[in-house]
Design a protein around this motif. Structure first.
Motif, short mmCIF file in Angstrom:
data_model
loop_
_atom_site.label_atom_id
_atom_site.label_comp_id
_atom_site.label_asym_id
_atom_site.label_seq_id
_atom_site.Cartn_x
_atom_site.Cartn_y
_atom_site.Cartn_z
N UNK A 1 55.42 58.85 94.64
CA UNK A 1 54.64 59.41 93.53
C UNK A 1 54.91 60.90 93.37
N UNK A 2 55.02 61.61 94.49
CA UNK A 2 55.32 63.05 94.44
C UNK A 2 56.71 63.27 93.86
N UNK A 3 57.67 62.47 94.32
CA UNK A 3 59.05 62.60 93.83
C UNK A 3 59.13 62.35 92.33
N UNK A 4 58.38 61.34 91.86
CA UNK A 4 58.42 60.97 90.45
C UNK A 4 57.48 61.83 89.60
N UNK B 1 54.35 61.60 89.44
CA UNK B 1 53.46 60.63 88.83
C UNK B 1 52.07 61.22 88.60
N UNK B 2 51.35 60.63 87.66
CA UNK B 2 49.98 61.06 87.38
C UNK B 2 49.06 60.81 88.57
N UNK C 1 49.98 61.19 91.71
CA UNK C 1 50.47 61.91 92.90
C UNK C 1 49.38 62.75 93.55
N UNK C 2 48.63 63.49 92.75
CA UNK C 2 47.61 64.38 93.32
C UNK C 2 46.55 63.59 94.08
N UNK C 3 46.09 62.48 93.49
CA UNK C 3 45.08 61.65 94.16
C UNK C 3 45.66 60.97 95.40
N UNK C 4 46.91 60.53 95.30
CA UNK C 4 47.55 59.89 96.45
C UNK C 4 47.67 60.86 97.63
N UNK C 5 48.06 62.09 97.33
CA UNK C 5 48.18 63.11 98.38
C UNK C 5 46.81 63.40 98.98
#
Length: 255
Positions: free
Chosen positions: A172-175, A177-178, A180-184
């Motif tokens: 998600x970070x690489x892409x 993605x929207x 990414x922030x929540x995933x991190x």
């Protein structure tokens, strides 16, 4: 985390798989390894390396072979584990431009056509975390695999977490993605909580650290802001000093 004494894992020990040990690794070899580990001075890692070199010298060849493609985290984790303890494993660098992974011979060993792949006699094993577990089982003297049921389940939990949650976060970070922030926030936050008060993920160094570190130390993992996660950042600094991690920093040819 309960660990068995060096080179003395009892048959049928919970969480280990002695039936997976190939023929030839009998009591005589274990006694030889015990003597090599007991002799001389230096760190445990140093004694393990000397024992591995003695075994290779005695056999005149490597019995186990790793097919690897160094730049990727899944390959680096296995190479780092092997090199950290100087295990008697031949590392063959794959040529993906030459499409070595698409040859019929390679597909017979690994129908997925990917790397890493570990070959031990007639036994072919793919999936990087499975390879880590197998090598740690073959070499209990490293102490990298918990021996008690709870410790082994905890180890498995974090390996599964890496293979699903962490890898998707890095993707998600690489892409960009929207999500990414929540995933991190979720997954790096969970790891940060686990590392509070611990040097490594399970407390002591284990295969879990080798499985996770290459993802966060790689190019896309470095794009994450670790300021809100001080325990993860400190752990990454410790991992960056591990011999196996240092030895597997990817350097393009000519650099």
């Amino acid at each position: 985390m309960a660990l068995y004494p060096l080179g003395r894992v009892p048959h049928g020990a919970p969480g280990l798989y002695p039936e997976a040990l190939p023929a030839g690794r009998g009591p005589r070899e274990v006694r030889t390894l015990d003597r090599a580990l007991a002799q001389g001075k230096g760190s445990l890692e140093g004694r393990i390396r000397r024992a591995g070199r003695q075994r290779v010298a005695a056999e005149g060849r490597f019995r186990v072979k790793l097919y690897s493609f160094s730049p990727t985290p899944n390959n680096r984790k296995v190479e780092a584990f092997i090199k950290h303890f100087d295990l008697p494993v031949e590392i063959h660098s794959m040529g993906f431009r030459e499409q070595e992974n698409r040859t019929e011979a390679y597909r017979r060993m690994n129908p997925m056509g990917k790397a890493p792949l570990l070959v031990d006699g007639d036994f072919c094993l793919w999936e990087s975390n499975a390879i880590l577990c197998y090598l740690a089982t073959l070499h209990p003297e490293t102490g990298m695999l918990p021996g008690d049921p709870g410790g082994r389940a905890d180890c498995d939990r974090w390996l599964y977490w890496q293979a699903f949650h962490l890898i998707n976060t890095v993707i998600a970070v690489r892409a960009k993605s929207k999500t990414a922030e929540k995933d991190v926030e979720l997954n790096i936050g969970v790891l940060n909580g686990q590392l509070e008060g611990r040097e490594f993920v399970l407390g002591d160094l284990s295969i879990v650290d080798f499985a996770i570190a290459p993802y966060l130390l790689g190019r896309h993992g470095q794009a994450i802001d670790y300021v809100p996660y001080p325990h993860v950042r400190a752990w990454m600094d410790r991992c960056n000093r591990l011999d196996g991690i240092v030895a597997t920093v990817f350097r393009p040819k000519g650099k």
